[in-house]
Design an enzyme around this catalytic site. Structure first.
Site, PDB file in Angstrom:
ATOM      1  N   HIS A  20      36.360  19.650  79.299  1.00  0.00           N
ATOM      2  CA  HIS A  20      36.358  18.116  79.897  1.00  0.00           C
ATOM      3  C   HIS A  20      36.551  17.110  78.525  1.00  0.00           C
ATOM      4  O   HIS A  20      36.792  17.479  77.443  1.00  0.00           O
ATOM      5  CB  HIS A  20      35.269  17.912  80.584  1.00  0.00           C
ATOM      6  CG  HIS A  20      33.919  17.938  79.841  1.00  0.00           C
ATOM      7  ND1 HIS A  20      33.424  19.114  79.282  1.00  0.00           N
ATOM      8  CD2 HIS A  20      33.018  16.902  79.657  1.00  0.00           C
ATOM      9  CE1 HIS A  20      32.450  18.739  78.658  1.00  0.00           C
ATOM     10  NE2 HIS A  20      31.858  17.532  78.888  1.00  0.00           N
ATOM     11  N   HIS A  22      34.966  14.406  77.635  1.00  0.00           N
ATOM     12  CA  HIS A  22      33.936  13.759  76.781  1.00  0.00           C
ATOM     13  C   HIS A  22      34.223  14.111  75.230  1.00  0.00           C
ATOM     14  O   HIS A  22      34.721  15.119  74.880  1.00  0.00           O
ATOM     15  CB  HIS A  22      32.613  14.104  77.084  1.00  0.00           C
ATOM     16  CG  HIS A  22      32.341  13.603  78.368  1.00  0.00           C
ATOM     17  ND1 HIS A  22      31.001  14.264  79.211  1.00  0.00           N
ATOM     18  CD2 HIS A  22      32.573  12.617  79.291  1.00  0.00           C
ATOM     19  CE1 HIS A  22      31.177  13.622  80.293  1.00  0.00           C
ATOM     20  NE2 HIS A  22      32.033  12.467  80.351  1.00  0.00           N
ATOM     21  N   ASP A  24      32.260  14.860  72.796  1.00  0.00           N
ATOM     22  CA  ASP A  24      31.680  15.689  72.126  1.00  0.00           C
ATOM     23  C   ASP A  24      32.438  17.103  72.264  1.00  0.00           C
ATOM     24  O   ASP A  24      31.846  18.155  71.762  1.00  0.00           O
ATOM     25  CB  ASP A  24      30.283  15.592  72.219  1.00  0.00           C
ATOM     26  CG  ASP A  24      29.854  15.739  73.792  1.00  0.00           C
ATOM     27  OD1 ASP A  24      30.628  15.206  74.593  1.00  0.00           O
ATOM     28  OD2 ASP A  24      28.651  16.027  74.053  1.00  0.00           O
ATOM     29  N   HIS A  25      33.275  17.233  73.034  1.00  0.00           N
ATOM     30  CA  HIS A  25      33.921  18.434  73.523  1.00  0.00           C
ATOM     31  C   HIS A  25      35.563  18.332  73.168  1.00  0.00           C
ATOM     32  O   HIS A  25      36.125  19.304  73.096  1.00  0.00           O
ATOM     33  CB  HIS A  25      33.786  18.763  75.105  1.00  0.00           C
ATOM     34  CG  HIS A  25      32.393  18.934  75.485  1.00  0.00           C
ATOM     35  ND1 HIS A  25      31.979  20.287  75.529  1.00  0.00           N
ATOM     36  CD2 HIS A  25      31.529  18.099  75.506  1.00  0.00           C
ATOM     37  CE1 HIS A  25      30.410  20.149  75.981  1.00  0.00           C
ATOM     38  NE2 HIS A  25      30.357  18.614  75.869  1.00  0.00           N
ATOM     39  N   HIS A  76      30.187  16.957  86.595  1.00  0.00           N
ATOM     40  CA  HIS A  76      29.890  16.535  85.528  1.00  0.00           C
ATOM     41  C   HIS A  76      30.912  15.398  84.940  1.00  0.00           C
ATOM     42  O   HIS A  76      30.409  14.254  84.610  1.00  0.00           O
ATOM     43  CB  HIS A  76      29.671  17.580  84.322  1.00  0.00           C
ATOM     44  CG  HIS A  76      29.256  17.002  82.960  1.00  0.00           C
ATOM     45  ND1 HIS A  76      27.975  16.439  82.604  1.00  0.00           N
ATOM     46  CD2 HIS A  76      29.839  16.928  81.760  1.00  0.00           C
ATOM     47  CE1 HIS A  76      28.004  15.927  81.486  1.00  0.00           C
ATOM     48  NE2 HIS A  76      29.098  16.256  80.969  1.00  0.00           N
ATOM     49  N   ASP A 100      30.021  21.788  80.047  1.00  0.00           N
ATOM     50  CA  ASP A 100      28.736  21.095  80.538  1.00  0.00           C
ATOM     51  C   ASP A 100      28.333  21.329  81.887  1.00  0.00           C
ATOM     52  O   ASP A 100      27.712  20.385  82.735  1.00  0.00           O
ATOM     53  CB  ASP A 100      28.748  19.500  80.288  1.00  0.00           C
ATOM     54  CG  ASP A 100      28.550  19.107  78.753  1.00  0.00           C
ATOM     55  OD1 ASP A 100      28.334  20.141  78.029  1.00  0.00           O
ATOM     56  OD2 ASP A 100      28.730  18.070  78.316  1.00  0.00           O
ATOM     57  N   HIS A 139      26.488  23.167  74.877  1.00  0.00           N
ATOM     58  CA  HIS A 139      25.361  22.691  74.081  1.00  0.00           C
ATOM     59  C   HIS A 139      24.095  23.559  73.821  1.00  0.00           C
ATOM     60  O   HIS A 139      23.913  24.329  74.969  1.00  0.00           O
ATOM     61  CB  HIS A 139      24.697  21.304  74.592  1.00  0.00           C
ATOM     62  CG  HIS A 139      25.781  20.069  74.757  1.00  0.00           C
ATOM     63  ND1 HIS A 139      26.167  19.493  73.844  1.00  0.00           N
ATOM     64  CD2 HIS A 139      26.697  19.731  75.842  1.00  0.00           C
ATOM     65  CE1 HIS A 139      26.948  18.570  73.857  1.00  0.00           C
ATOM     66  NE2 HIS A 139      27.201  18.885  75.479  1.00  0.00           N
TER      67      HIS A 139
END
Length: 226
Positions: A20, A22, A24-25, A76, A100, A139
């Site tokens: 996705h 975001h 942090d990905h 998400h 996530d 995560h």
């Protein structure tokens, strides 16, 4: 770090599968594409940086011996994609890269979707994969997830055991990922919405309502002291 591993393993980076958008990905995509010209970036959301190939639900990709099935799991984010991977004739269990959507002992926040969507994701899409599938999530929030699971099911011995194990792994700076899908059904409250203790905790019987209430409770969950 990634390029260091690529060098050490003496492999060529050919493609990125992004779950996705975001940061942090996906934040490394642009730079990796710059460093490795011709790199292909797969994903289901236009917001993913450096996207070259838009994938759809149940689409299959092949990279050498590695087979990939794309599994669309919106909630998400509205464009969240998980990746189920295996090699034909390989004795190892298949792997799920769940981003996530599914965590060890938990699930992702419903930022852009509904409890109905997450229920479908967890039961019909991810939950229906082979039980031995290894779950590689996005995560390491296992200890926190399991502390919540213990609040939900204080009598669940498997939750207690897994939490003790996860705390020890944490203390030793070792990963708690992967788990297996089979294990998740024993301690992950979001996969146990039809079980009696979960219905008792939430005061609901409809599985979607159990899931909705669980997510709200988890969002408001304060980390208990050791």
């Amino acid at each position: 770090q990634l390029l260091e591993i690529v060098r050490k393993e003496d492999v060529v980076l050919r493609a990125i599968l992004t779950t996705h958008h975001h940061w942090d990905h996906a934040r490394g995509n642009e730079e990796l594409v710059r460093i490795c010209p011709g790199l292909q970036v797969y994903g289901a959301d236009e917001r993913i940086g450096a996207l070259t190939h838009k994938v759809t639900h149940d689409q299959e990709l092949t990279f050498g011996a590695i087979r990939v099935r794309c599994l669309f799991t919106p909630c998400h984010t509205s464009g969240h994609m998980c990746y189920f991977m295996w090699e034909d004739g390989c004795p190892d269990a298949p792997a799920l890269f769940s981003g996530d959507t599914l965590f060890v002992g938990g699930c992702g926040k419903f930022f852009e979707g509904t409890a109905e969507q997450m229920y479908t994701n967890l039961t019909q899409i991810l939950g229906a994969l082979p039980k031995e599938t290894k779950v590689f999530c996005g995560h390491e929030c296992t200890v926190r997830n399991l502390k919540f699971a213990l609040k939900v099911e204080p009598e669940n011995e498997i939750v207690k055991k897994k939490l003790a194990w996860a705390k020890q792994r944490d203390d030793e700076d070792l990963p708690t990922v992967p788990s297996t899908l089979q294990e998740e059904f024993l301690y992950n409250p979001f996969l146990r919405v039809t079980e009696e203790p979960l219905q008792k905790f939430t005061g609901k019987t409809d599985p979607v309502e159990v899931l909705r209430t669980l997510r709200t409770e988890k969002d408001n969950f304060k980390k208990p002291k050791e």
